[in-house]
Design an enzyme around this catalytic site. Structure first.
Site, PDB file in Angstrom:
ATOM      1  CD  GLU A   1      -2.133   1.866   2.301  1.00 14.67           C
ATOM      2  OE1 GLU A   1      -2.497   1.044   3.409  1.00 14.67           O
ATOM      3  OE2 GLU A   1      -2.029   3.164   2.362  1.00 14.67           O
TER       4      GLU A   1
ATOM      5  CB  CYS B   1      -2.176   5.896   3.470  1.00 19.59           C
ATOM      6  SG  CYS B   1      -3.123   5.350   4.669  1.00 19.59           S
TER       7      CYS B   1
END
Lengths: 507, 507
Positions: free
Chosen positions: A246, A283
């Protein structure tokens, strides 16, 4: 002499505690071999026993809450309140995955009985998922607990029945060692095999780990460069293994003119709060705000951003990269600082920033489409639906995308939403992307470069599916079948029999 | 001047028909761009419309059966009977995936309603799968129809809502062109967008295709070397894409002493038949037969294998590699030919072969553990359960593994079966691996080098899941949601609502 890792307090920039030796190549190989040796036992556990084990880990983490929070705060500077919430989420993840393991959903049992009179005749076929084996988990620094060595990837791997060797982030080595010790103790107390979890540290140890033949999958949260390098290592091994990274995400937010008219000032406040949360080191930070021309919020935006007090950056390297990237973005010929970020007093402290440009600046030019990790965002002013229709498909893949609207018949929202869905893993309406609910329907992933594989999520119960593979049994007598595949369903797992779904017992 | 592909008849070795130009780089890019342009329309089709489209393709293939069979036979030498069966399987695949698309199972709809009073409060979250976009399908030569340009990967991709650009196998270029023309005509007749399917040909075209930015996934059936090279291309692109390669497999069969006693001679006949099916050019060919010491079947085995008339090999290169690999295996110091294979009269004809060695020859030595593509297999004699326990974990990953037993309490079976399950995607009892039923529970995949990703199957309804990715919608008003995510389930798709499974309407 082995290299060492040092704890550094971001609020002061000062090192503290004893140096922690990086894990030697021999010790990495040992941890991976131990995990491999422990794999069959973990795989053979019944769903409820695995669930109990995971709840015991969660309870042990809660039992050491104060020590964990103190150390994680000293190494991350994220503050006690945030870290207590993050620990609750971390133990909640273990509990959710435990419950999920118990339903047997991760086993995905499918039974097709023999159809000897079909054309062509079909044999009895029963399929389930088995664990891939030891998983290398790479901890992130921005969530020392929820995405750390005991974070979502670790909980998901254990729920799938896979041992974990977790690589500590260099910014939080002591927290990783503490979490590892707590988990090991919890496993030993229950008489479980402690080899199902280990922590390693150091850059070279991270590389050694993904190359180790006993490791059967990798999971990573971090930078595009780091994730890409590890993904290529995983693909280039003599035996390639799946790797789930990720990486970066811009998380665009499109505000419609109707929404500006309805609640412009509130949106400004909410945006500034979301963008600076955790010093913009999420994120899911909304890094790209699309506002309609003539929005009239310039001053309010600058004021709201300027007023935000943010945590220090996680480490000195991130702080330097933040300043450099903000400056690079603002140097674009069509961009300018509305609020110029700067370094601040004390450790790795910074101030937030805001950059402005017309949306046309990203038309055929991706110079502005790079994540600035930290509390600076880009405001893009768009003319109309036609301009959005042109520029939104040019956005890189992302974890999230948001539309702020007043009515669902809003033509700007109707244009933007499907275009954003094509480039994202999660679409939000009238919310902010920095909260990620841990539920069944959650998807925390997205097209490259948000992740290395858009099929998978690192949050939510789907995350466990990354670490299993199917095995089908053909015409196998029941005494030789795994219990989960027996006709009378002794484990009470969710399954699909001759095409018909059957929920788990008690579900 | 573009290079050309030639049809060659394996039964004579003679070229026939007109040369077929390899697809130029420009034409590959055009096909990929056209597929990309057609992707949103295909993605937006309702499940039932997509199902109808796929059934129309199946009907068109059946409507041209004689022409397809004649050409495929001329290019493959596999014979009319086998190819008629294979075409039925191919159209059956389209029909199965059509029905699967209609249930909406591939959408994997999950709805979690908002829980505002939960801790922490949870927003409304709804997730479904969306198509990845254009898929590059690499046709195999050993199943010109079922794994050809209109094979399982193509049907699965269309069921997932992805356009396909299929690369013809160099041994069957004319069959690929014919299949492509039939599908295009079927699409046009229905008024569907013909850009959702295209065929390209040539080695360079295959490489250009996987590198093309409009291609979003790859699926391949073929050699380890070819699959690995394409997998690394896919991983190394500026935007990496998922790649699913089905490569080589030894498909071990363990025969217990009880089974030898009960039906040794029958097993010999069945093994010889399965091993030489399609000239041993099945990915599921049982290439490794474990027999107990003192089995007494040596002569029967040699006789049965020698008696088999096999089809010619698919092309001259495969024929050469077959002879070379058989010779290499038999040159192992502990191995010898029981039946030496040879080239035979007429085209690419060969005779079958058998190699013998003690099971201890593979203990710590993988020289014998390489697939010999063609009708030659290796018989390994084992001493006891302890020897199997030592050598079976040393087998490479495979698509299948089989146990031939007399009773399910047989200790050899109890030892072998779980060890084989650890290294395979499908385990069979008292069957032969060369038949692959196309059902929900089927799994045609396995650990490396059987596939590049053991999580996936290229046969069975699970194959469609390779070509989708999830998107979650948070707090999105119903008018802005895809229909599949509406509360009242207007499409009648299978879904999971607040954790409870709901079957598809009419299921």
């Amino acid at each position: 002499m082995a290299d060492t890792l040092r704890s550094v307090n971001p609020t002061t920039g000062a090192a503290f505690g004893d140096p922690i030796a990086e894990t030697t190549p021999e010790a990495v190989a040992q941890a991976a071999a131990a995990a491999r040796a422990a794999a069959p036992g973990l795989a053979a556990m019944r769903p409820h026993d695995r669930g109990d084990l995971m709840r015991a880990v969660a309870a042990a983490l809660t039992g050491h809450e104060d020590a964990i929070i103190a150390l994680a705060d000293a190494e991350s500077g994220l503050g006690e309140a945030r870290l207590r919430g993050e620990l609750a989420r971390t133990t909640g993840q273990f509990e959710l995955y435990a419950a999920y393991a118990e339903t047997g959903a991760v086993l995905d049992v499918v039974i097709d009985h023999a159809a000897p009179r079909a054309t062509p005749p079909r044999p009895d076929l029963r399929r389930w998922n088995t664990p891939l084996g030891p998983v290398a988990v790479y901890a992130a620094s921005n969530f020392p607990l929820a995405f750390g060595v005991a974070g979502t990837d670790t909980a998901a791997a254990l729920a799938a029945g896979c041992p974990v060797v977790a690589k500590a982030h260099a910014s939080q080595p002591a927290t990783a060692v503490l979490l590892g010790a707590i988990i090991t103790e919890a496993l030993e107390k229950r008489g479980a095999d402690p080899r199902v979890f280990a922590v390693v540290g150091g850059f070279q140890a991270g590389l050694d780990l993904i190359r180790d033949p006993n490791i059967k999958a990798g999971a990573f949260t971090g930078s595009i460069a780091g994730g890409r390098a590890l993904a290529e290592e995983a693909a280039g091994r003599p035996e390639p293994i799946p790797f789930y990274g990720e990486l970066g995400s811009l998380n665009p937010v499109v505000v419609t003119p109707e929404a500006v008219a309805q609640r412009g000032p509130a949106l400004v406040e909410e945006f500034a709060a979301s963008m600076t949360l955790g010093a913009g080191q999420f994120c899911t930070k909304p890094g790209l705000l699309f506002l309609p021309e003539g929005h009239g919020l310039d001053e309010a935006l600058a004021e709201a951003v300027r007023a935000k007090q943010v945590h220090p950056m996680l480490n000195g390297r991130i702080r330097e990269a933040y300043a450099a990237e903000a400056a690079r973005l603002a140097s674009h010929p069509q961009a300018r600082f509305a609020v110029e970020p700067s370094e601040a007093e004390g450790g790795f402290a910074v101030t937030p920033g805001l950059i402005e440009a017309p949306a046309s600046a990203i038309d055929g030019d991706d110079a502005l489409l790079h994540e600035c990790f930290g509390p600076t965002a880009l405001v893009l002013t768009y003319a109309d639906a036609a301009e959005l229709e042109r520029v939104l498909p040019q956005l890189p893949g992302g974890l999230t995308a948001t539309v702020q609207l007043a009515t669902s018949t809003d033509p700007i929202a109707q244009t933007a939403l499907p275009l954003l869905a094509e480039r994202s893993g999660r679409v939000l309406v009238n919310g902010w992307p920095t909260g990620v609910a841990v539920t069944h329907a959650q998807h925390h992933g997205g097209p490259w470069p948000a992740t290395t594989n858009a099929r998978y999520s690192s949050v939510g119960t789907g995350a466990a599916a990354r670490f299993v593979r199917p095995v089908a049994y053909q015409s196998t007598p029941e005494p030789l079948l795994p219990e989960a595949l027996h006709d009378d369903n002794p484990l009470g797992v969710q399954r699909r029999v001759d095409g018909v779904l059957e929920p788990a017992a008690g579900a």
